[in-house]
Design an enzyme around this catalytic site. Sequence first.
Site, PDB file in Angstrom:
ATOM      1  N   SER A 122       4.055  -0.560  -2.026  1.00  0.00           N
ATOM      2  CA  SER A 122       2.717  -0.135  -2.456  1.00  0.00           C
ATOM      3  C   SER A 122       2.213  -0.921  -3.666  1.00  0.00           C
ATOM      4  CB  SER A 122       2.696   1.363  -2.756  1.00  0.00           C
ATOM      5  OG  SER A 122       3.669   1.702  -3.715  1.00  0.00           O
ATOM      6  N   HIS A 174       1.108   1.322  -9.113  1.00  0.00           N
ATOM      7  CA  HIS A 174      -0.127   1.136  -8.353  1.00  0.00           C
ATOM      8  C   HIS A 174      -1.213   0.495  -9.221  1.00  0.00           C
ATOM      9  CE1 HIS A 174       1.036   4.534  -5.310  1.00  0.00           C
ATOM     10  NE2 HIS A 174       1.827   3.484  -5.253  1.00  0.00           N
TER      11      HIS A 174
END
Length: 224
Positions: A122, A174
Site C-alpha cells: 500500500s 500511506h
Amino acid sequence: MMRRIRQLPWATYTILLLQVIVFGWEILQGGSENISALVAAGAKVNGLVAQGQWWRLITPIFVHIGWQHILINSLTLYFMGQQLEFLYGPLKFIGLYLLSGIGGNLMSFAFGSNTSLSAGASTSLFGLFGLYVTLGLIFRKNEVIRQWSQQFLLLIILNLGTDIFMGGIDIWGHIGGALTGCLLGFVISVPQMQNSLSRLGRIISIVILLVLTVVLYQIGVARA
C-alpha cells in the site's frame, strides 16, 4: 509474436508474481499472520531498521499480512500498474513503484509505531495515487488526465480518513507513499511528453526528496 510479448505489462506482472511467491513462503514458514514468518520475510520493524537492516525499507513492499491484504493490493496493482506502465514504460514504472514504497516506509519508520511491524504494497500504491494527482497538475489541459487526478486525490483523502478510524493501519506509510509519488511525478517524465516538466521543478522536487530521506531516517533512528 515477440512484439505482442514486449507490449505486455511485464513489470506489473513481475511485481505481482514476487508478491505471490513471498506470500507462499510466509505460509510455509508458519502463516501470513505469524509474526516470526513476517519478520523473516522482511516486514518493517523499526528497531531492526535502526540497527542497520536498511533493506527493511524495501522488502515490506512485497510482504502481506493475510489473504485479504494481498488480494486487495494485488487487484489494485493489476489495474493501476498496467495503465501507468503503459504511460511510463516498465523500467520507469518499477522505479516509481519501489521509490514510492521506500518513501512510505521511511515516513512510517520516522513516525509510526515502534512496537508493531508493518508490511504491504500500500505504500507503493499510495505513491501511484499521488503520481496521478501530479499528472493532473502537469497536464491540466488534458481533460481525461485531470479527471483521473481529481478522482485519485479524492481516493487518497477518503482512504486516509478511513485509516484514522481503523486500527492496525499504517497511516504514516500511506501519507509518505502518496507524498513521494506526488514528488516523483515532477521528477520522472512521461516518455511521450518529455518536455512536460520544467527543469526547476525537477531540481526542487529532487532536493525535497533527498532532504526528506535523510531527515526521516534520522528521526526514525532517534526514536527507535
